[in-house]
Design an enzyme around this catalytic site. Sequence first.
Site, PDB file in Angstrom:
ATOM      1  N   ASP A 171      33.595 -29.162  26.974  1.00 63.37           N
ATOM      2  CA  ASP A 171      33.051 -28.745  28.257  1.00 63.37           C
ATOM      3  C   ASP A 171      33.103 -29.859  29.300  1.00 63.37           C
ATOM      4  OD1 ASP A 171      32.471 -26.106  28.531  1.00 63.37           O
ATOM      5  OD2 ASP A 171      30.308 -26.296  28.298  1.00 63.37           O
ATOM      6  N   ASP A 334      19.840 -21.959  19.486  1.00 64.49           N
ATOM      7  CA  ASP A 334      19.949 -21.852  18.034  1.00 64.49           C
ATOM      8  C   ASP A 334      18.858 -20.963  17.447  1.00 64.49           C
ATOM      9  OD1 ASP A 334      17.988 -23.673  18.744  1.00 64.49           O
ATOM     10  OD2 ASP A 334      18.970 -25.388  17.804  1.00 64.49           O
TER      11      ASP A 334
END
Length: 835
Positions: A171, A334
């Site tokens: 990224d 997560d």
Amino acid sequence: MASVIRALRWLAWMGTTVAGLVLLSQPVGTQNQLAMSLAAMAAMILLWLFLDGPRTRFVFLALGSLVVLRYILWRVTDTLPSPGDPVSFGFGLLLLLGELYCVFILFVSLIINADPLKRRPPPAASAAELPTVDVFVPSYNEDAAILAMTLAAARQMNYPPDKLTVWLLDDGGSDQKCADPNPEKAKAARERRRELAALAEALGCRYLTRARNEHAKAGNLNNGLAFATGEIVVVLDADHVPFRSFLSETVGYFAEDPKLFLVQTPHAFLNPDPIERNLKTFDRMPSENEMFYAVTQRGLDKWNGSFFCGSAALLRRTALDEAGGFSGITITEDCETAFELHSRGWTSAYVDKPLIAGLQPETLSAFIGQRSRWCQGMFQILLLKNPVLQKGLKPIQKIAYLSSMTFWFFPVPRLIFMFAPLLHIFFDLKIFVASVDESIAYTATYIVINLMMQNYVYGKFRWPFVSELYEFVQGLYLSKAIVSVIWSPRKPTFNVTDKGISLDHNHLSSASLPFFAVYGLLAVGCAVAAWRYLFEPGVTNLMLVVGLWNLFNLLTAGAALGVCAERRQLERTPSLAISRRGQITLGGRAIDVSIERVSAEACTVRLPAALLPAGIGHRTMTGALTVVPMPGARAAGALPVTLEGIDRAKDEAFARLSFGRLRPQDYVALAGLMYGDAEAMHRFQMRRRRHKDILTGTLQFIWWGFSEPVRALRYALAADARPAVAPVIDGTSPIYDAPEQAPTGANLPEPLLPSSAQALAPRAAAPAEREPVPAGAPGSAQAAVHASHQVPNQAPSQAPNQAPSRASNDWVRMMLDYENERALGGRSGREAGTA
């Protein structure tokens, strides 16, 4: 019939519980309460010493729980101030609520962790039966050397190569970054894209970036899902390097359960967190996270509640597709992803074996920043997706998630307990109405029983009072994070966790000022309490009790000052004690060696002193180290090494070898050496898991409370003193958290980088389009890399691997300690030094 039996069993449990509560509610005198509590304590000690086992575990916890319930009943009914005094009543009620929260967390944790699950190894399967696997390594601004190690190790995992694809999800080189309005940032992003594309190709991996940095890590992972096709997805943080057996010890669970969406493994770390480093406990005390991973995750696993922790995990692709990919509403994608899939009926599994080795934040500021993100993310899930109201979750799963989320409320009661005694010391507010006898019979015995239960369940994983220290250190800053997320649940965004910060000298943390202020306030409180108790007429023994409470708080704040006093880091890169065989070639002579410890830039080998060539050790020598591969692994090439020094111990010699400048293919050999055997990390953890009893743990805590403020004051008075050691860094960079807020390479500080990070930038440009770069032959891009990262303030010929002689001696001392402990069957030798 089975349903009738279950109903009768439930009724029996409910009846027993109601009868027990009625019995507990019966009033007894203070002396009888003390006798009952002491009897329960004695019975618990006898069970612990002579009858410890799975069945007596429940009896032990039940006896302790009875005492805790008696205390809470007394606190609620007999100790609150009169409502006629609204100030005292208000503060008293606040203190009671803090205690009720702690008891709630205690009982929930006992329910979850009363019988942790230990899973058996997964069944073996033939290569043809194994699923295809995509390994995602999301990255934003990590150094190429860190990524090279992780990618090389991932490629070498024990798995059929034709079924394993490793993806570098970058990224930091996105189209958005490459077109940044700031020319320097845009140039850095384009260079990063070219560099990492060449690195991925050289290591046989696939490089992938995207158009825009949207939804941070979750968005990056979902972009990977758009191109990957594997049945199983493995997520590894950029600095979480997998051991060779990672897949062979985990992927088999998916064949057993078609509804299994997650296999999570522990996060194990090579370097200490700031509390471990500054209190010098890393080699002798279990890390803070081990209690969570060794006990709590196993407890959650029993109830199908173990959750995704962001890395070191395997996820089933079909489950992710059903949920629309990785969740990104909160900043803890997560746990949110696991929460969604559990509510859809999928199951999870937890494997209690360290199969990766990662890095922790080095500084206190970075540590607090990381925990603030965790805290805010869990509160976001609690507020936006309350587990109590979530459909699809079983009641025990709701309790499991509720415990994990409400745990992060700890800063509030921790601060209440810290400052509550001062209300009585300074202002004579009586927020806890009790005599000294009642305080002993109820409060003192409750505290001891609570300590006993926690030490019984977590004794091998957490020393007494260390949890209080961690909570206090975080609490001063996390309270603000809690308020902000409650005020605006959707507002929090990712913050980068700084890692790899240079710690070249002793200094006070930039976050230390509030800790000094609190310590000073508590010290004044102790002095005032002593003065009033000794010399002020009419002051009762209650002042003595409150003064002792405040003294404990002062000791906690004193230990926290030691955490704020940042010790310089002696080890350039985190190392791991291993046990591997190899051969070193120096001066044209090959010598068989035992490789004892290795890091990303150096290793220590042991060899017979008689085999050393004459005159060796008096001059710098270059050579090569060849490592005997693990069974079933392919042989890797030789590592280029430079002999930095030799220390002799009787008939043996210990040589420190630095690796120097590493090419991409050298990382294949280095990863095979350092991460070929997962037992190395397991052995290190087991060496630290020694039960610390309440007495010795208390004495250790008291010593910190008195000694660490002195060291912190010494650092404060010598703020300008810096040792004559060149600033170094271990080559790490901030962990990937938030593309939108992560600093670019142009904004990073300029420490000296290890030479292993200097040979990874491509000469030629790589394609800039969004399509993934195909994996090429391992050596196809080796000619396109060169040392483009010039080390600031350092001539190109200068060797950044040269270490002071003290560091070399420390390496040897650690090796000797390791061998002594291994020879003694695990008994501790002298404390290992820090390399």
